[in-house]
Design an enzyme around this catalytic site. Structure first.
Site, PDB file in Angstrom:
ATOM      1  N   GLU A  25       0.861  -1.191   0.000  1.00 51.13           N
ATOM      2  CA  GLU A  25       0.000   0.000   0.000  1.00 51.13           C
ATOM      3  C   GLU A  25       0.891   1.231   0.000  1.00 51.13           C
ATOM      4  O   GLU A  25       1.942   1.240   0.645  1.00 51.13           O
ATOM      5  CB  GLU A  25      -0.900   0.006   1.244  1.00 51.13           C
ATOM      6  CG  GLU A  25      -1.679   1.312   1.372  1.00 51.13           C
ATOM      7  CD  GLU A  25      -2.724   1.319   2.479  1.00 51.13           C
ATOM      8  OE1 GLU A  25      -2.582   0.549   3.433  1.00 51.13           O
ATOM      9  OE2 GLU A  25      -3.675   2.118   2.365  1.00 51.13           O
ATOM     10  N   CYS A 228      -6.359   1.104   3.033  1.00 49.88           N
ATOM     11  CA  CYS A 228      -7.307   2.216   3.123  1.00 49.88           C
ATOM     12  C   CYS A 228      -7.258   3.139   1.912  1.00 49.88           C
ATOM     13  O   CYS A 228      -8.244   3.829   1.638  1.00 49.88           O
ATOM     14  CB  CYS A 228      -7.047   3.020   4.378  1.00 49.88           C
ATOM     15  SG  CYS A 228      -7.431   2.120   5.872  1.00 49.88           S
ATOM     16  N   ASN A 367     -11.716  -3.459   0.759  1.00 54.66           N
ATOM     17  CA  ASN A 367     -10.504  -3.650   1.561  1.00 54.66           C
ATOM     18  C   ASN A 367     -10.868  -4.252   2.906  1.00 54.66           C
ATOM     19  O   ASN A 367     -11.001  -5.463   3.033  1.00 54.66           O
ATOM     20  CB  ASN A 367      -9.778  -2.318   1.730  1.00 54.66           C
ATOM     21  CG  ASN A 367      -8.708  -2.381   2.813  1.00 54.66           C
ATOM     22  OD1 ASN A 367      -7.979  -3.364   2.895  1.00 54.66           O
ATOM     23  ND2 ASN A 367      -8.635  -1.372   3.670  1.00 54.66           N
ATOM     24  N   GLU A 368     -11.121  -3.384   3.862  1.00 55.94           N
ATOM     25  CA  GLU A 368     -11.345  -3.834   5.234  1.00 55.94           C
ATOM     26  C   GLU A 368     -12.775  -3.450   5.587  1.00 55.94           C
ATOM     27  O   GLU A 368     -13.012  -2.676   6.489  1.00 55.94           O
ATOM     28  CB  GLU A 368     -10.339  -3.085   6.106  1.00 55.94           C
ATOM     29  CG  GLU A 368     -10.138  -3.606   7.463  1.00 55.94           C
ATOM     30  CD  GLU A 368      -9.009  -2.857   8.136  1.00 55.94           C
ATOM     31  OE1 GLU A 368      -9.121  -1.616   8.309  1.00 55.94           O
ATOM     32  OE2 GLU A 368      -8.007  -3.491   8.487  1.00 55.94           O
TER      33      GLU A 368
HETATM   34  O1  AHR Z   1      -1.821  -1.568   6.867  1.00 56.69           O
HETATM   35  C1  AHR Z   1      -2.285  -0.308   7.286  1.00 56.69           C
HETATM   36  C2  AHR Z   1      -3.795  -0.224   7.257  1.00 56.69           C
HETATM   37  O2  AHR Z   1      -4.353  -1.109   8.176  1.00 56.69           O
HETATM   38  C3  AHR Z   1      -4.450  -0.618   5.972  1.00 56.69           C
HETATM   39  O3  AHR Z   1      -4.496   0.433   5.079  1.00 56.69           O
HETATM   40  C4  AHR Z   1      -5.841  -0.988   6.377  1.00 56.69           C
HETATM   41  O4  AHR Z   1      -6.400  -1.979   5.569  1.00 56.69           O
HETATM   42  C5  AHR Z   1      -5.689  -1.407   7.823  1.00 56.69           C
HETATM   43  O5  AHR Z   1      -6.528  -0.703   8.638  1.00 56.69           O
END
Ligand code: AHR
Length: 656
Positions: A25, A228, A367-368
């Site tokens: 990322e 993110c 993603n999350e």
């Molecule tokens: O790895 C850092 C962040 O952690 C990532 O962007 C996100 O997916 C998680 O909250």
């Protein structure tokens, strides 16, 4: 201490080839200012400054960020920005420079300054035009001078030059100089898209030292571009792959979600990294190239119409045409990666230089993400799944179990995926856990009892020490050993955990929003943390299947796993010792005819649990690899010395 490890004949879980991969990322300045070989900062005069906090973000254009008149002690010169008749409509801003007799140049700060290696060649380029200056333009970096052109034209023209550094230069400005004798009162020069890239850049765009370190891990896959940043702080700065492809001049810069990390909760709050932007010099095409270069399967993660759920309440309703466009973007991405060269997006890939398919097999849906009444993530996932599999049934989809493995969100997600879904509904569900080393140690059996019907992608994890500490000091040996111990359970349960990646991957020293991270670098060098070595040791030492094994009795502080490599006919024994005591492990593998005369060993550790690597001491904790050759006697046969605070891998040949 002495312990007896019994290795039987019974086969355990099959291991997915390439299950250890990486999660990339653009955080901690790891893209621009990191893996990008481009050394200049704000090279296209498009940067914005970002402000704010949850649901209250704003940006202000700051196109001159990183640029100053030169010599800095002179005066009279003026730098400004224009958009009239630009080089590129996508990135319309450019520099207008009005030199003065005592100040005939301007300079870029280039993060911590430009770094040139002695005898390395560098490519310099820029677009220039002027109707009032027709002299030469030179680039000066410390003692190195390169003529970009002898004469500036009245129309935009891209000027390119190559020079070889005769000495090392460090922390220098990138200075653009004009010929003082040719500078007339009132003269103006227009400039855009500067570039300074080393000749040894991987694929022409990546910093070689960092990429080679990554490649040495042989990652099975690369999950990208986030994280993110896929979601954005708000939907307007989400990662949109179409803005990142085509020529450099066609790409549309974006501000980075991490620019506002940890800002105070107040309007226009600002932080240390408020100028963190994404130039997209490295975009989707380059990420696919990177995957190819390091031998990793690409695993792009897609936005599902939700901004980062921590940062925002913004969303696009699944009932709208706008949402359909999010789905269409994914279908188009598959075509961009795999489609024939006469398809709309496949032809763009071919024009960019890669007519062959990138062989995209996996995609992350969100993603999350987690389910709430408003987010409706499960419905979003189902709509994406239906549309993608209707057109591309062979694509493997990754679902999300939310931000942790302890919450109701996580339980709800697993309920959703496990609940009688068709076979192809989800390939694996992405779980994230950033927890204490103690959690990793006590949860080494985490996957032992997982239902087997839906697979797991351990997509983001890292042991976070509770102690204060900055930068790579948070990447301690103790934390890495806790990860190694936990991963014995991941390997043992490789039938259910099919993919695993540590997070985050990279950080630039002094520019981090998040630590610990796996690989650190500055302008000149990079190093792997103890966690990197753990990941690498796993990645390079996975067998084809697990072999059942157990310690004969109590073994507090010792963790192990054993697998078999069908290619090399080796038993691979992994042992983690987190105790303060050295241990002799006596292997009882009576069912095998093992050749103990030559054992391949990799050992990490033998240092204090608080120890860590740094730019000053990059190899303090390093995996030490050697062949143990000795005459086997009844006293030495099957005895493995496992020192305190170590992670060891032993590869032992099985005779026919
Ligand atoms: O790895 C850092 C962040 O952690 C990532 O962007 C996100 O997916 C998680 O909250």
């Amino acid at each position: 201490m002495e312990k007896r490890l019994i290795i039987g004949r019974e086969k355990g879980a099959d291991i997915t080839p390439g299950m250890f991969g990486v999660f990339y990322e653009d955080i901690n300045y790891c893209c621009d200012g990191g893996i990008s070989a481009q050394q200049l900062e704000n090279a296209a005069f498009e940067f914005v400054e970002a402000f704010g906090y949850k649901d209250n973000y704003s940006t202000k254009y700051d196109g001159l960020y990183g640029w100053i008149a030169y010599p800095t002690r002179g005066d009279g010169a003026k730098l400004s920005i224009s958009e009239d008749s630009p080089v590129s409509e996508a990135e319309p801003h450019y520099l207008v420079f009005e030199p003065a007799k005592g100040q005939c140049g301007f300079a870029n700060k280039a993060y911590d300054g430009v770094y040139l290696r002695e005898k390395m060649s560098y490519h310099v380029s820029a677009y220039l035009r002027s109707d009032s200056y027709s002299g030469s333009v030179k680039v000066r970096i410390g003692n190195q001078v390169c003529v970009l052109t002898d004469r500036v034209t009245t129309e935009w023209k891209k000027y390119e030059a190559v020079f070889t550094a005769s000495s090392m230069e460090r922390h220098e400005l990138f200075v653009v100089e004009f010929d003082e004798d040719e500078v007339k009162p009132g003269c103006r020069l227009c400039a855009d898209f500067f570039s300074l890239v080393a000749d040894d850049a991987v694929c022409g765009v990546f910093r070689r030292d960092i990429v080679e370190l990554l490649k040495s891990m042989k990652p099975g896959f690369m999950r990208f571009p986030g994280g993110c940043i896929v979601e954005g702080n708000e939907l307007s700065n989400r990662y949109q792959w179409k803005n990142t492809v085509g020529s450099r001049e066609e790409r549309v810069r974006n501000w980075n979600r991490w620019a506002v990390h940890n800002n105070e909760d107040k309007p226009f709050a600002t932080g240390r990294f408020s100028h963190y932007n994404q130039s997209y010099d490295i975009g989707y095409y380059e990420y696919f190239l990177l995957c190819e270069y390091i031998g990793a399967k690409p695993l792009p993660v897609q936005n599902v119409g939700l901004a980062c759920q921590y940062q925002s309440t913004q969303l696009v309703s699944p009932d709208t045409a706008e949402f359909e466009q999010y789905i269409q973007d994914v279908l188009d991405l598959i075509e961009f990666a795999n489609g024939p060269v006469d398809s709309r997006w496949g032809s763009l890939r071919a024009r960019m230089g890669h007519p062959e398919s990138f062989e995209l097999e996996m995609i992350g849906i969100g993603n999350e993400q987690w389910e709430t009444k408003d987010s409706e993530f499960f419905r979003r996932y189902s709509l994406f799944e239906k549309a993608i599999h209707e057109k591309y049934p062979q694509i493997k989809l990754i679902g999300s179990a939310g931000p942790d493995v302890k919450s109701d969100y996580y339980r709800a997600a697993w309920g959703f995926y496990r609940d009688n879904k068709p076979d192809n509904f989800v390939y694996a569900v992405d779980e994230h856990y950033y927890c204490s080393p103690a959690w990793f140690l006590t949860n080494a059996d985490f996957y032992d009892k997982y239902p087997r019907n839906v697979k797991v992608f351990a997509g983001e994890y890292a042991a976070h020490i509770q102690e204060e500490g900055e930068g790579s000091a948070r990447n301690t040996l103790g934390a890495a050993l806790a990860e190694a111990a936990f991963l014995t359970g991941v390997e043992r349960n490789a039938d259910v955990v099919v993919l695993a990646s540590y997070a985050p991957l990279f950080a630039r020293v002094g520019y981090e929003q998040w630590s610990p991270d796996m690989i650190w670098f500055d302008d000149a060098s990079c190093f792997g943390t103890p966690s990197f070595h753990v990941q690498r040791m796993y990645s390079l030492n996975m067998g084809d299947y697990v072999v059942k094994s157990s310690f004969e009795d109590d073994h507090v502080g010792l963790y192990h796993t054993v697998s078999y490599d069908e290619n090399t006919h080796e038993l691979i024994i992994k042992l983690v010792n987190i105790t303060d005591e050295d241990c002799e492990v006596c292997v009882d593998a009576a069912d095998y005819n093992l050749d103990y005369s030559r054992i391949h060993c990799v050992v990490l550790g033998e240092d204090a649990p608080e120890a860590y690597n740094s730019i000053e001491e990059p190899q303090r904790i390093s995996a030490y690899e050697f062949e143990l050759e000795h005459k086997v006697t009844p006293d030495t046969e099957g005895r493995f010395s496992v020192k305190a605070h170590t992670f060891s891998v032993f590869r032992v040949k099985v005779r026919n």
